[in-house]
Design a protein around this motif. Structure first.
Motif, mmCIF file in Angstrom:
data_model
loop_
_atom_site.group_PDB
_atom_site.id
_atom_site.type_symbol
_atom_site.label_atom_id
_atom_site.label_comp_id
_atom_site.label_asym_id
_atom_site.label_seq_id
_atom_site.Cartn_x
_atom_site.Cartn_y
_atom_site.Cartn_z
ATOM 1 N N LEU A 206 2.919 -25.474 1.448
ATOM 2 C CA LEU A 206 3.060 -24.186 0.759
ATOM 3 C C LEU A 206 3.712 -23.152 1.676
ATOM 4 C CD1 LEU A 206 -0.371 -23.637 -1.073
ATOM 5 C CD2 LEU A 206 1.877 -23.819 -2.162
ATOM 6 N N PRO A 207 4.435 -22.192 1.092
ATOM 7 C CA PRO A 207 5.009 -21.119 1.907
ATOM 8 C C PRO A 207 3.992 -20.039 2.275
ATOM 9 C CG PRO A 207 5.651 -20.847 -0.385
ATOM 10 C CD PRO A 207 4.915 -22.154 -0.310
ATOM 11 N N TYR A 208 2.745 -20.244 1.902
ATOM 12 C CA TYR A 208 1.667 -19.318 2.246
ATOM 13 C C TYR A 208 0.356 -20.116 2.259
ATOM 14 C CZ TYR A 208 1.147 -19.317 -2.857
ATOM 15 O OH TYR A 208 0.999 -19.703 -4.167
ATOM 16 N N PRO A 209 -0.732 -19.587 2.829
ATOM 17 C CA PRO A 209 -1.964 -20.363 2.981
ATOM 18 C C PRO A 209 -2.668 -20.621 1.652
ATOM 19 C CG PRO A 209 -1.892 -18.533 4.530
ATOM 20 C CD PRO A 209 -0.800 -18.300 3.539
ATOM 21 N N MET A 210 -3.215 -21.823 1.498
ATOM 22 C CA MET A 210 -4.115 -22.130 0.389
ATOM 23 C C MET A 210 -5.517 -21.697 0.803
ATOM 24 S SD MET A 210 -5.076 -25.831 -1.378
ATOM 25 C CE MET A 210 -3.548 -26.036 -2.289
ATOM 26 N N THR A 211 -6.149 -20.878 -0.023
ATOM 27 C CA THR A 211 -7.468 -20.348 0.331
ATOM 28 C C THR A 211 -8.605 -20.969 -0.456
ATOM 29 O OG1 THR A 211 -7.232 -18.552 -1.285
ATOM 30 C CG2 THR A 211 -6.461 -18.126 0.969
ATOM 31 N N GLY A 212 -8.286 -21.653 -1.561
ATOM 32 C CA GLY A 212 -9.349 -22.251 -2.353
ATOM 33 C C GLY A 212 -8.799 -23.072 -3.504
ATOM 34 N N ILE A 213 -9.668 -23.919 -4.072
ATOM 35 C CA ILE A 213 -9.286 -24.729 -5.222
ATOM 36 C C ILE A 213 -10.383 -24.681 -6.273
ATOM 37 C CG2 ILE A 213 -7.777 -26.314 -3.953
ATOM 38 C CD1 ILE A 213 -10.098 -28.304 -3.843
ATOM 39 N N ASP A 214 -9.964 -24.836 -7.522
ATOM 40 C CA ASP A 214 -10.889 -24.884 -8.646
ATOM 41 C C ASP A 214 -10.483 -26.058 -9.527
ATOM 42 O OD1 ASP A 214 -12.998 -23.406 -10.414
ATOM 43 O OD2 ASP A 214 -11.326 -23.856 -11.770
ATOM 44 N N SER A 215 -11.440 -26.873 -9.948
ATOM 45 C CA SER A 215 -11.123 -28.074 -10.707
ATOM 46 C C SER A 215 -12.108 -28.264 -11.847
ATOM 47 C CB SER A 215 -11.175 -29.302 -9.788
ATOM 48 O OG SER A 215 -12.529 -29.579 -9.431
ATOM 49 N N GLY B 83 -14.410 -33.866 -12.796
ATOM 50 C CA GLY B 83 -14.093 -35.269 -12.596
ATOM 51 C C GLY B 83 -14.365 -35.730 -11.174
ATOM 52 N N GLY B 84 -14.697 -37.005 -11.040
ATOM 53 C CA GLY B 84 -15.011 -37.566 -9.729
ATOM 54 C C GLY B 84 -13.836 -37.592 -8.779
ATOM 55 N N GLU B 85 -12.597 -37.487 -9.317
ATOM 56 C CA GLU B 85 -11.443 -37.444 -8.429
ATOM 57 C C GLU B 85 -11.399 -36.148 -7.631
ATOM 58 O OE1 GLU B 85 -10.124 -36.201 -12.609
ATOM 59 O OE2 GLU B 85 -11.412 -37.708 -11.684
ATOM 60 N N PHE B 86 -12.127 -35.122 -8.104
ATOM 61 C CA PHE B 86 -12.191 -33.843 -7.400
ATOM 62 C C PHE B 86 -13.574 -33.565 -6.817
ATOM 63 C CE2 PHE B 86 -8.908 -32.845 -10.789
ATOM 64 C CZ PHE B 86 -7.833 -33.029 -9.945
ATOM 65 N N ILE B 87 -14.606 -33.831 -7.585
ATOM 66 C CA ILE B 87 -15.961 -33.554 -7.120
ATOM 67 C C ILE B 87 -16.469 -34.767 -6.351
ATOM 68 C CG2 ILE B 87 -18.265 -32.763 -7.772
ATOM 69 C CD1 ILE B 87 -16.009 -30.834 -8.483
ATOM 70 N N ASN B 88 -16.116 -34.835 -5.086
ATOM 71 C CA ASN B 88 -16.565 -35.929 -4.224
ATOM 72 C C ASN B 88 -16.724 -35.394 -2.800
ATOM 73 O OD1 ASN B 88 -13.868 -36.459 -2.728
ATOM 74 N ND2 ASN B 88 -13.276 -36.601 -4.885
ATOM 75 N N HIS B 89 -17.439 -36.150 -1.995
ATOM 76 C CA HIS B 89 -17.776 -35.683 -0.650
ATOM 77 C C HIS B 89 -16.550 -35.557 0.247
ATOM 78 C CE1 HIS B 89 -22.131 -35.747 -1.145
ATOM 79 N NE2 HIS B 89 -21.990 -36.882 -1.821
ATOM 80 N N GLN B 90 -15.566 -36.415 0.031
ATOM 81 C CA GLN B 90 -14.374 -36.372 0.872
ATOM 82 C C GLN B 90 -13.621 -35.048 0.700
ATOM 83 O OE1 GLN B 90 -15.360 -38.898 -0.957
ATOM 84 N NE2 GLN B 90 -15.573 -40.625 0.438
ATOM 85 N N LEU B 91 -13.371 -34.654 -0.544
ATOM 86 C CA LEU B 91 -12.651 -33.409 -0.787
ATOM 87 C C LEU B 91 -13.508 -32.199 -0.419
ATOM 88 C CD1 LEU B 91 -10.065 -32.102 -1.763
ATOM 89 C CD2 LEU B 91 -10.952 -32.172 -4.105
ATOM 90 N N ALA B 92 -14.790 -32.271 -0.705
ATOM 91 C CA ALA B 92 -15.675 -31.161 -0.343
ATOM 92 C C ALA B 92 -15.692 -30.947 1.167
ATOM 93 C CB ALA B 92 -17.083 -31.427 -0.869
ATOM 94 N N LEU C 21 -14.324 -27.661 3.283
ATOM 95 C CA LEU C 21 -15.255 -27.006 4.208
ATOM 96 C C LEU C 21 -14.647 -26.904 5.594
ATOM 97 C CD1 LEU C 21 -18.130 -25.852 4.580
ATOM 98 C CD2 LEU C 21 -18.871 -28.177 5.185
ATOM 99 N N ALA C 22 -13.975 -27.959 6.047
ATOM 100 C CA ALA C 22 -13.365 -27.953 7.374
ATOM 101 C C ALA C 22 -12.251 -26.918 7.471
ATOM 102 C CB ALA C 22 -12.820 -29.345 7.698
ATOM 103 N N ARG C 23 -11.587 -26.658 6.343
ATOM 104 C CA ARG C 23 -10.492 -25.676 6.337
ATOM 105 C C ARG C 23 -10.959 -24.277 5.935
ATOM 106 N NH1 ARG C 23 -4.527 -27.874 5.089
ATOM 107 N NH2 ARG C 23 -4.651 -29.852 6.226
#
Length: 215
Positions: A132-141, A144-153, A157-159
């Motif tokens: 992105l040409p600017y920072p991503m500050t958050g996501i909303d989904s 679905g399990g493709e988004f609500i999973n421990h890996q993405l969470a 959190l790390a970012r």
């Protein structure tokens, strides 16, 4: 009875005696389910739970962002969603497009995926954030399990990024990205079935051109 009518039962009954065959033909669906329950239970225990499916604890730890919430005014917060390129049947594997739309300014990035596995969704979101040409500050989904999973969470959190979700079965909670799904993805990718590596490459090339023109 349906198997017998269509000539399929003989494949099984060749290994069974007449008494068992007669009992099988007389069984009701409920009786069959009762007979099979111990076997199905053993199979499910062996199979175990998939780690890509979100548990209730994880889902409930991610706050809900309903459509009634005030629209974010600072660029960087993205609604994300998947579009399935399955054509007229959902059988087998087929490509998906992950669409990410900035709520404040409408900047949108579509990325083609081999399927809807959570690893591809996470990699696509990471690619979008890094280019992105600017920072991503958050996501909303959605939920679905493709988004609500421990890996993405863990990744958000790390970012130090915000992660929220919409209410179940409320597509208006993600109205910005849903609009882009129709105007960008369906309008340019149509509703055909795509399921080959060659089509994945072509979709990636298409989305790069669409994003360049639209953004």
């Amino acid at each position: 009875a349906m198997l017998d009518t269509h000539g399929e039962l003989h494949r099984v009954t060749q290994r069974l005696n007449d008494a068992v065959e007669a009992e099988l033909l007389a069984m009701s669906p409920a009786t069959i389910d009762r007979y099979l329950k111990p076997t199905r239970d053993r199979r499910d225990r062996l199979r175990g739970k998939s780690t890509t499916r979100p548990g209730n604890t994880l889902r409930e730890s991610i706050p809900v962002r309903p459509a009634t919430q005030a629209t974010e005014t600072t660029p960087g917060f993205f609604e994300i969603d998947l579009v399935a390129h399955c054509g007229h049947t959902s059988e087998g594997q087929y490509l998906h497009t992950l669409t990410a739309t900035d709520v404040a300014i409408g900047w949108t990035v579509p990325v083609a995926l081999p399927n809807k596995a959570h690893r591809w969704a996470k990699e696509a979101i990471e690619l979008i954030a890094d280019t992105l040409p600017y920072p991503m500050t958050g996501i909303d989904s959605d939920n679905g399990g493709e988004f609500i999973n421990h890996q993405l969470a863990s990744w958000t959190l790390a970012r130090k990024m915000t992660m929220t979700r919409g209410r179940p079965h409320r597509s208006n909670d993600n109205a910005h990205v849903e609009q882009r799904n129709g105007d960008w993805v369906r309008r340019h990718g149509f509703r055909y079935r795509y399921d080959t590596p060659e089509e994945l490459t072509l979709l990636d090339q298409l989305w790069e051109l669409v994003a360049l023109k639209k953004n």
